[in-house]
Design an enzyme around this catalytic site. Structure first.
Site, PDB file in Angstrom:
ATOM      1  N   THR A   1      -4.025 -26.460 -28.085  1.00 12.87           N
ATOM      2  CA  THR A   1      -3.914 -25.333 -29.095  1.00 12.87           C
ATOM      3  C   THR A   1      -2.393 -25.067 -29.733  1.00 12.87           C
ATOM      4  O   THR A   1      -1.645 -24.288 -29.234  1.00 12.87           O
ATOM      5  CB  THR A   1      -4.025 -24.075 -27.955  1.00 12.87           C
ATOM      6  OG1 THR A   1      -3.215 -24.145 -26.887  1.00 12.87           O
ATOM      7  CG2 THR A   1      -5.445 -23.814 -27.526  1.00 12.87           C
TER       8      THR A   1
ATOM      9  N   CYS B   1       4.827 -27.585 -24.699  1.00 11.53           N
ATOM     10  CA  CYS B   1       4.168 -26.172 -24.219  1.00 11.53           C
ATOM     11  C   CYS B   1       5.277 -25.158 -24.039  1.00 11.53           C
ATOM     12  O   CYS B   1       4.734 -23.875 -24.694  1.00 11.53           O
ATOM     13  CB  CYS B   1       3.567 -26.451 -22.726  1.00 11.53           C
ATOM     14  SG  CYS B   1       2.292 -27.734 -22.543  1.00 11.53           S
TER      15      CYS B   1
ATOM     16  N   LYS C   1      11.938 -34.526 -21.064  1.00 10.44           N
ATOM     17  CA  LYS C   1      12.287 -34.402 -19.767  1.00 10.44           C
ATOM     18  C   LYS C   1      12.121 -35.877 -19.140  1.00 10.44           C
ATOM     19  O   LYS C   1      11.449 -36.463 -19.636  1.00 10.44           O
ATOM     20  CB  LYS C   1      11.352 -33.309 -19.144  1.00 10.44           C
ATOM     21  CG  LYS C   1       9.655 -33.613 -19.054  1.00 10.44           C
ATOM     22  CD  LYS C   1       9.181 -32.588 -18.405  1.00 10.44           C
ATOM     23  CE  LYS C   1       9.319 -32.693 -16.609  1.00 10.44           C
ATOM     24  NZ  LYS C   1       8.331 -31.711 -15.924  1.00 10.44           N
TER      25      LYS C   1
ATOM     26  N   PHE D   1      14.993 -23.803 -11.305  1.00 13.35           N
ATOM     27  CA  PHE D   1      15.077 -23.376 -12.851  1.00 13.35           C
ATOM     28  C   PHE D   1      16.378 -22.856 -13.250  1.00 13.35           C
ATOM     29  O   PHE D   1      16.310 -22.019 -14.109  1.00 13.35           O
ATOM     30  CB  PHE D   1      13.760 -22.909 -13.416  1.00 13.35           C
ATOM     31  CG  PHE D   1      12.606 -23.869 -13.466  1.00 13.35           C
ATOM     32  CD1 PHE D   1      12.458 -24.597 -14.549  1.00 13.35           C
ATOM     33  CD2 PHE D   1      11.634 -23.832 -12.337  1.00 13.35           C
ATOM     34  CE1 PHE D   1      11.246 -25.310 -14.864  1.00 13.35           C
ATOM     35  CE2 PHE D   1      10.714 -24.765 -12.433  1.00 13.35           C
ATOM     36  CZ  PHE D   1      10.204 -25.386 -13.518  1.00 13.35           C
TER      37      PHE D   1
END
Length: 453
Positions: free
Chosen positions: A92, A273, A336, A262
């Site tokens: 998407t 994403c 990453k 995080f």
């Protein structure tokens, strides 16, 4: 809705999500057919080759091709005729020139199943990240165009680099179900059969309505993005106060309400994403008339972008105010570690900006170089970190591969033109680099270490 005793599954879309899901469902013991419109991708998968880098996935792919639990095809009609459960795992992406999500691939997958003769009594399960309201719309469409076909939404929470573990040992399963309780109950029973090994192992299950299931994924991404940008905003404040963001983060992490995950300052987030999803989330909420509720995400996005420009600015400052003609070694290109994904890569963004400013940039990454050569041919690429560093005026550490943490600073000292390093991920050992004679810099950290007990 009735299903056979031994469920047969199809996975529509064999990109990163779909290929991983298909292989892992075969690992759980199901017969699985993967479907994609790209014949090259299908040939590669059918030949035992994963067309992207994901640790452990290729071994499982070959295992289940050999076991005959797993096969691949370009025929949606084949899948429609043979499977009891159809997982939709297509992309998407953002609409051209906009932040809103393009759900045309989702619609095309449903069209393919309907036209392919989807059998009554089957379950369609969406896994793709979609704007809230998509599932209800598709359920209405299936009601109108197919006979006795149910829809559920089961969002994915994969992290690139650990996708196999995230699929086989998830931290939760979310089932988005039809508002009619009877239809919801039938879909839930099938999903519980599909995921029985995981549920029996103790994986929590959240059964909710369609809208909640759709929101879980984008809300999770928005929260993670906010947490990352928060500590990077603190790094900006540390830079003007002389504080150390790593010590600040450590102190915050001991608060059980906050935690340390995080919460590492650095170059920020990227990939296919997180940036896309928070922007699409904002766009959808704007459409629904609740835009102010997510207005803060615009600043989250802005903080993230500033990490990249601040890294370029720091590099330029350390090189005397200009990078023209200077040789810069960049360690890392993937967005990453443990991935070859370079979509919206902060590392490549910085490397490209320095190249445009006149620097001679050499990049090394353990997995992403083939993708980089296609998308960024203007950069120079090295076969390893030592080759990249040789002759460099400055070294930039921009993707936190374990290989880079294991580098011996003293071994690089005689190879470089100047011993200056910018740790864009705050994961190297400053003391070890300084002991080897390097000037160590990182966003949000003082140029010289504070005294320690």
């Amino acid at each position: 809705m009735s299903v056979s005793t031994n469920l047969h599954l199809s996975v529509i879309g064999t990109g990163y999500l779909g290929a991983t899901h298909a292989v892992c469902m075969a690992e759980l013991g199901f017969d699985v057919v993967g479907v994609d419109v790209d014949p090259v991708r299908i040939r590669r998968l059918a030949g035992g080759e994963v067309p992207f880098f994901e640790p452990g996935l290729e071994e499982l792919l070959r295992k289940h091709l050999e076991s005959h639990r797993l096969r691949f095809t370009t025929s949606v009609a084949d899948a429609a005729a043979t499977a009891d459960v159809h997982f939709i795992c297509v992309g998407t992406p953002a609409l051209p020139g906009a932040d809103a999500a393009d759900v045309s691939y989702i619609d095309a997958a449903v069209t393919g199943l309907v036209r392919g003769g989807i059998r009554p009594g089957t379950l369609v399960v969406g896994k793709s990240t979609v704007p809230v309201g998509t599932a209800m719309r598709l359920a209405g469409r299936l009601d109108a165009e197919a006979s006795d076909v149910e829809l559920a939404w089961n969002p994915e929470f994969l992290r690139e680099g650990s996708a196999v573990d995230d699929t086989l040992c998830p931290d939760r399963l979310v089932f988005g179900l039809h508002p009619d309780p009877v239809r919801a109950g039938m879909a839930r029973s099938v999903l519980r059969r599909v995921y029985a090994p995981l549920i029996d192992a103790g994986t929590p299950v959240v059964a909710a309505d369609y809208a909640t299931a759709e929101l879980v994924k984008v809300a999770a991404n928005a929260f993670l993005a906010t947490k990352i940008s928060f500590i990077n905003a603190m790094a900006e404040i540390c830079a003007v106060t002389g504080a150390d963001v790593i010590d600040l983060s450590a102190a915050l992490s001991y608060d059980s309400r906050i935690g340390g995950r995080f919460l590492r300052a650095g170059l920020g987030f990227g990939g296919g994403c997180l940036p896309k999803d928070i922007r699409a989330f904002q766009a959808r909420v704007d459409e629904l008339g609740a835009g102010p509720a997510l207005a803060f995400l615009a600043e989250v996005d802005a903080v993230n972008s500033r990490c990249r420009t601040r890294t370029v600015a720091l590099t330029t400052q350390l090189l005397g105010g200009t990078v023209t003609g200077r040789r810069i070694a960049v360690l890392g290109a993937a967005f990453k570690p443990n991935s070859d994904d370079i979509r919206d890569s902060p590392a490549l963004d910085v490397a490209s900006a320095l190249h445009r400013a006149g620097a001679a940039v050499t990049v090394y990454d353990p997995a992403a170089i083939p993708n980089c050569r296609v998308s960024h041919p203007q950069l120079t690429y090295a076969a390893n970190a030592v080759h990249a560093a040789t002759g460099a005026d400055i070294l930039l550490h921009l993707t936190e591969w374990s290989e880079f943490r294991e580098l011996e600073p003293a071994a690089l000292t005689p190879l470089v033109a100047d011993t200056v390093i910018v740790d864009g991920r705050n994961t190297l050992d400053p003391a070890a680099w300084r002991a080897a004679g390097w000037a160590y810099y990182a966003l949000g950290r003082p140029a010289r270490p504070a005294s320690r007990w």
